[in-house]
Scaffold this active site. Structure first.
Site, PDB file in Angstrom:
ATOM      1  N   ASP A  82       0.809  -1.219   0.000  1.00 40.29           N
ATOM      2  CA  ASP A  82       0.000   0.000   0.000  1.00 40.29           C
ATOM      3  C   ASP A  82       0.844   1.272   0.000  1.00 40.29           C
ATOM      4  OD1 ASP A  82       0.756  -0.879   2.598  1.00 40.29           O
ATOM      5  OD2 ASP A  82      -0.707   0.463   3.518  1.00 40.29           O
ATOM      6  N   GLU A 140      -0.488  -2.014   5.263  1.00 38.91           N
ATOM      7  CA  GLU A 140       0.405  -1.877   6.414  1.00 38.91           C
ATOM      8  C   GLU A 140       0.222  -0.544   7.110  1.00 38.91           C
ATOM      9  OE1 GLU A 140       3.422  -0.735   8.968  1.00 38.91           O
ATOM     10  OE2 GLU A 140       3.320   0.220   6.988  1.00 38.91           O
TER      11      GLU A 140
END
Length: 395
Positions: A82, A140
């Site tokens: 991400d 994350e």
């Protein structure tokens, strides 16, 4: 030696690793929205000849590479996918094409490095025994953390790895070097959301008001004693407030003040006690001054502890691969990482990949709009991860 063969392959495929990283950097996606990223990763894995791929936790992927005697030992490698809600300011050909979203924490590097390691490992799978599990995880950067969701979706089962290896960029370390720390390494992280309520009105009439700005000011100062006077000096702790919102004006006292902050530490018992101290102190100050308090603590990632023996082996493998002079020791780092969830389940090693190059002006920190890397790190990022995996399977 397999070590040398990996180096040769990492060098030969370096341009491909960089191209993958640039594609990911130009097409960032926010936490739990990594749909195109996951599709790209899956396409790449299949192009390497890796077909044992599962979707996990929405946008996560799990892939398996089996060497000879695959049941002998299993090691997991993890990369996060991400990006962050940051407007990129770099003037580069691979600049983000998704407005307001940027790979400012290096997850493009992590994903491309894991893809590179996968390509190498699949190519030499007849030269090692055991199984490598590849974990490409979402989210994350956002609570509850993609790692926790991958674990809930049984990413660490069938087969269960004996340990897991994670790699993260480090702009404080020069390119060509990596860093390790055995034992306690990174902090837990909790988000604090506080609302101090009072009675607003005209700033020239303070006697008729309950001023939440004044109350919030006293509260913020008082809360610092949670660390300075309640925490043991032997336990690293940080309490910081990064957002204070009082929407009044020069002569307008608002009805409420909203505050956001973070609390971090390296001790779970103290972490829970600190939560109680914060609420108690804040409540006493606010109510004692006539206000009302809402205090929400969103419990985030736990502390990250690197397994001593696994980390020692990974560090020795890195010395073999890069030379003693290019492997450095790390200090405690008060940032947080959801890789910590894996280390609560199995042995883990989370190490740092140097990406800094002052001569090229590549010095910006992570989570900044000018973060970038010296792409020479890609060859090391992919090759070293592949070598650590094989070294661990052989241990």
């Amino acid at each position: 030696m397999v070590n040398n063969k990996i180096k040769e392959l990492a060098s030969a495929y370096k341009s491909e690793f960089i191209a993958n990283r640039r594609h990911l950097h130009a097409n960032p996606e926010l936490s739990f929205q990594e749909y195109k990223t996951a599709t790209f990763v899956e396409q790449q894995l299949k192009s390497f000849g890796i077909s044992n791929i599962e979707k996990k936790a929405g946008t996560g992927l799990l892939a398996i590479i089996e060497g000879k005697n695959p049941g002998k030992k299993v090691i997991a490698l993890r990369g996060d996918m991400d990006a962050l809600p940051i407007v990129e300011l770099n003037d580069v050909s691979y600049k983000s094409t998704n407005p307001g979203v940027m790979h400012a924490c290096g997850h493009d590097v992590h994903t491309a490095s894991l893809l590179g390691a996968a390509k190498i490992l699949n190519e030499i799978k007849e030269e090692f025994e055991g199984t490598v599990k590849l974990i490409f995880q979402p989210g994350e950067e956002l609570i509850p953390g993609g790692a926790s969701l991958m674990i809930k979706d049984k990413a660490l089962e069938n087969p269960r790895p004996s340990g897991i290896i994670g790699q993260h960029v480090m702009p404080l370390i020069p390119v060509g070097k990596v860093g390790f720390r055995k034992g306690m390494y990174m902090a837990s992280a909790d988000e604090l959301y506080i609302t101090v309520k009072g009675k607003g009105g005209h700033g020239a009439m303070p006697e008729s008001l309950v001023d939440p700005v004044l109350i919030a000011s006293h509260m913020i100062v008082a809360l610092q004693q949670v660390v300075s006077r309640n925490a043991s000096p032997k336990i690293p702790s940080v309490l910081s407030f990064g957002r204070v919102e009082a929407l009044g004006a020069t002569n307008i006292i608002p009805n409420e003040v909203k505050i956001q902050g973070t609390f971090r530490t390296l001790n779970e018992e103290w972490r829970s006690k600190a939560h109680g101290h914060m609420v108690s102190i804040a409540k006493g100050i606010v109510e004692g001054m006539g206000g009302e308090l809402d205090f929400e603590i969103r419990r985030g990632y736990p502390f990250l502890k690197n397994a001593e023996e696994l980390t020692e082996r990974a560090q020795q493998a890195s010395i073999q691969y890069l030379g003693q002079e290019n492997v450095v020791d790390l200090d405690i780092w008060m940032a947080a990482e959801d890789f910590s969830y894996y280390t609560q389940e199995i042995d883990g090693c989370f190490y740092r990949l140097g990406t800094r190059n002052e001569a090229k002006g590549i010095v910006s920190g992570v989570h900044t709009p000018t973060f970038d890397i010296d792409e020479d790190a890609m060859e090391i990022g992919a090759g070293l991860m592949a070598w650590i995996a094989i070294h661990e399977l052989e241990s």
